[in-house]
Write a protein that holds these residues in place. Sequence first.
Motif, PDB file in Angstrom:
ATOM      1  N   TYR A  88       3.056  -5.528   2.840  1.00 26.79           N
ATOM      2  CA  TYR A  88       2.227  -5.448   1.690  1.00 26.79           C
ATOM      3  C   TYR A  88       0.573  -5.181   2.369  1.00 26.79           C
ATOM      4  O   TYR A  88       0.591  -5.835   3.395  1.00 26.79           O
ATOM      5  CB  TYR A  88       2.190  -6.394   0.920  1.00 26.79           C
ATOM      6  N   ALA A  89      -0.114  -4.494   1.684  1.00 31.08           N
ATOM      7  CA  ALA A  89      -1.419  -4.493   2.023  1.00 31.08           C
ATOM      8  C   ALA A  89      -2.436  -4.030   0.815  1.00 31.08           C
ATOM      9  O   ALA A  89      -1.934  -3.277   0.221  1.00 31.08           O
ATOM     10  CB  ALA A  89      -1.580  -3.669   3.152  1.00 31.08           C
ATOM     11  N   ILE A  90      -3.202  -4.881   0.475  1.00 31.41           N
ATOM     12  CA  ILE A  90      -4.063  -4.739  -0.677  1.00 31.41           C
ATOM     13  C   ILE A  90      -5.312  -3.959  -0.391  1.00 31.41           C
ATOM     14  O   ILE A  90      -6.081  -4.209   0.624  1.00 31.41           O
ATOM     15  CB  ILE A  90      -4.350  -5.929  -1.364  1.00 31.41           C
ATOM     16  N   ASP A  91      -5.909  -2.805  -0.872  1.00 31.67           N
ATOM     17  CA  ASP A  91      -7.188  -2.260  -1.056  1.00 31.67           C
ATOM     18  C   ASP A  91      -7.934  -2.525  -2.073  1.00 31.67           C
ATOM     19  O   ASP A  91      -7.657  -2.472  -3.306  1.00 31.67           O
ATOM     20  CB  ASP A  91      -6.985  -0.843  -1.201  1.00 31.67           C
ATOM     21  N   ALA A  92      -8.964  -3.504  -1.678  1.00 33.54           N
ATOM     22  CA  ALA A  92      -9.562  -4.412  -2.813  1.00 33.54           C
ATOM     23  C   ALA A  92     -10.869  -3.787  -2.919  1.00 33.54           C
ATOM     24  O   ALA A  92     -11.833  -4.215  -3.595  1.00 33.54           O
ATOM     25  CB  ALA A  92      -9.647  -5.740  -2.397  1.00 33.54           C
ATOM     26  N   THR A  93     -11.016  -2.464  -2.655  1.00 32.46           N
ATOM     27  CA  THR A  93     -12.336  -1.685  -2.802  1.00 32.46           C
ATOM     28  C   THR A  93     -12.901  -1.665  -4.102  1.00 32.46           C
ATOM     29  O   THR A  93     -14.273  -1.811  -4.406  1.00 32.46           O
ATOM     30  CB  THR A  93     -12.177  -0.165  -2.354  1.00 32.46           C
ATOM     31  N   GLN A 146      -3.640   2.511  -8.283  1.00 37.81           N
ATOM     32  CA  GLN A 146      -3.058   3.795  -8.805  1.00 37.81           C
ATOM     33  C   GLN A 146      -1.912   3.936  -8.317  1.00 37.81           C
ATOM     34  O   GLN A 146      -1.031   4.712  -8.457  1.00 37.81           O
ATOM     35  CB  GLN A 146      -3.749   5.011  -8.734  1.00 37.81           C
ATOM     36  N   HIS A 147      -1.329   3.032  -7.251  1.00 37.45           N
ATOM     37  CA  HIS A 147      -0.178   3.112  -6.468  1.00 37.45           C
ATOM     38  C   HIS A 147       0.949   2.752  -7.614  1.00 37.45           C
ATOM     39  O   HIS A 147       0.926   1.728  -8.471  1.00 37.45           O
ATOM     40  CB  HIS A 147      -0.099   1.854  -5.717  1.00 37.45           C
ATOM     41  N   PRO A 148       2.068   3.496  -7.493  1.00 34.35           N
ATOM     42  CA  PRO A 148       3.161   3.473  -8.709  1.00 34.35           C
ATOM     43  C   PRO A 148       3.826   1.920  -8.306  1.00 34.35           C
ATOM     44  O   PRO A 148       3.874   1.430  -7.404  1.00 34.35           O
ATOM     45  CB  PRO A 148       4.289   4.467  -8.324  1.00 34.35           C
ATOM     46  N   TYR A 149       4.439   1.442  -9.536  1.00 30.78           N
ATOM     47  CA  TYR A 149       5.164   0.343  -9.436  1.00 30.78           C
ATOM     48  C   TYR A 149       6.593   0.525  -8.812  1.00 30.78           C
ATOM     49  O   TYR A 149       7.248   1.248  -9.696  1.00 30.78           O
ATOM     50  CB  TYR A 149       5.242  -0.299 -10.676  1.00 30.78           C
ATOM     51  N   GLN A 150       6.889  -0.347  -7.798  1.00 28.37           N
ATOM     52  CA  GLN A 150       8.225  -0.220  -7.422  1.00 28.37           C
ATOM     53  C   GLN A 150       9.099  -1.585  -7.003  1.00 28.37           C
ATOM     54  O   GLN A 150       8.970  -1.879  -5.591  1.00 28.37           O
ATOM     55  CB  GLN A 150       8.146   0.704  -6.121  1.00 28.37           C
ATOM     56  N   ALA A 194       1.058   3.521   6.093  1.00 23.91           N
ATOM     57  CA  ALA A 194       0.745   4.064   4.818  1.00 23.91           C
ATOM     58  C   ALA A 194      -0.745   3.495   4.213  1.00 23.91           C
ATOM     59  O   ALA A 194      -0.773   2.215   4.773  1.00 23.91           O
ATOM     60  CB  ALA A 194       1.833   3.726   3.815  1.00 23.91           C
ATOM     61  N   SER A 195      -1.201   4.027   3.670  1.00 25.71           N
ATOM     62  CA  SER A 195      -2.585   3.302   2.864  1.00 25.71           C
ATOM     63  C   SER A 195      -2.038   2.096   2.069  1.00 25.71           C
ATOM     64  O   SER A 195      -1.269   2.153   1.618  1.00 25.71           O
ATOM     65  CB  SER A 195      -3.270   4.369   1.956  1.00 25.71           C
ATOM     66  N   ALA A 196      -3.336   1.227   2.130  1.00 22.53           N
ATOM     67  CA  ALA A 196      -2.968   0.002   1.311  1.00 22.53           C
ATOM     68  C   ALA A 196      -2.833   0.362  -0.137  1.00 22.53           C
ATOM     69  O   ALA A 196      -3.341   1.404  -0.668  1.00 22.53           O
ATOM     70  CB  ALA A 196      -4.096  -0.973   1.753  1.00 22.53           C
TER      71      ALA A 196
END
Length: 352
Positions: A298-303, A150-154, A144-146
């Motif tokens: 876990y992976a963060i997209d810090a763009t 906008q990612h939903p809280y889960q 899955a993408s980082a």
Amino acid sequence: MTLLITGSAGFIGANFVLDWFANHDEPAISLDKLTYAGNLQNLASLEGNPHHTFVHGDIGDTALVNRLLAEYRPRAVINFAAESHVDRSIRGPEDFIQTNIVGTFHLLESVRGYWGTLGAAEKSGFRFLHISTDEVYGSLAPTASAFTEQHPYQPNSPYSASKAASDHLVRAYHHTYGLPVLTTNCSNNYGPFHFPEKLIPLVIRNALAGEMLPIYGDGQQIRDWLYVRDHCSAIRRVLEAGQVGETYNVGGWNEKSNLDVVSRICDTLDQEAPRSDGRSYREQIRFVKDRPGHDRRYAIDATRLERELGWKPAETFESGIAKTVRWYLDNQDWVENVASGAYREWLNKQYT
Ligand code: NAD
Ligand code: DAU
């Protein structure tokens, strides 16, 4: 111009305060409850600094926080204060609910009251910066993408659920009352002053003490590691230029499995502080019972942080881990001082 910084005697808070004074001379008031994770030794190098004031107290102590706000009139509050260890939240969630949710609520109420008394210019310049975690987003599938903003809280653990609740309160105080808030959601930090209940400092300490290096489950869980001083520079940048009401993901683009992280630490120690028997520290690795509900990746997209605010981490995982191992080798007194009886009790409870 003053900052109020909560949780400033803990791992990231202390690094932030030290970095702050390395970069600014704007005064800062530190507020910390000094739980087992808070350590005034972390701030020892600031003794005698006239710009730094330490106050022992709880973010949920409304009378104290109101007094500090009225007396020092900060232009920003940065909230690091929290219970932060996932395993402890599984064994006993109550402190997490109390500090991370109820404490943040009381702090927000105090800040809302203070902010309401400011004149127009001070009011619009004021910031409440809430330090949060990528764990609020839950667990990612392998391909899955980082996580983007906008990612939903889960959230999956009592810790991450309590942090998610605090993030929602912060958001609501902006939406409802107009409080000028900012939130950062960061990935796993590592570096100096990291309490040795967390994976990286625990493994360094246990390795040098000749104890086992415990890896939960199969060790293939993935975390995205960021050197703590890079987190501090990101927070400074968001405080300076972040858009009010927005959230920013902070990460190091360093996804690693736990087994790879532990192996890397062993290899670094094999070079820097070889075992007296000439064998590798890898021989101390043990696979132990998994963490209940253990998030896989876990992976963060810090763009966004890079594109809008021009922030990028300075350290790679390789350079950061080398600095970290060196810091622990040079600061074994610090480790001994925090490894108290209560700490041993925690290890016994958690690992036997
Ligand atoms: P930490 O556990 O090392 O430090 C927390 C500090 O908060 C301690 O000094 C403690 O005494 C203080 N504190 C706890 N309850 C308090 C209260 N009620 N009032 C005042 N002070 C209180 O935690 P950390 O790793 O430095 O994390 C700091 C913040 O960053 C937390 O909000 C955490 O959720 C967040 N965060 C941590 C990481 C990480 O990898 N460590 C990553 C992302 C976000
Ligand atoms: O992702 C950000 C979060 O990172 C922060 O919000 C938390 O405050 C911080 O504690 C950290 O949470 P983790 O649970 O990811 O960190 P921890 O160091 O406890 O564990 C890292 C990984 O290593 C995790 O997959 C569990 C595993 N682990 C941990 C310990 C303590 C082990 O395999 N063995 C261990 O003994």
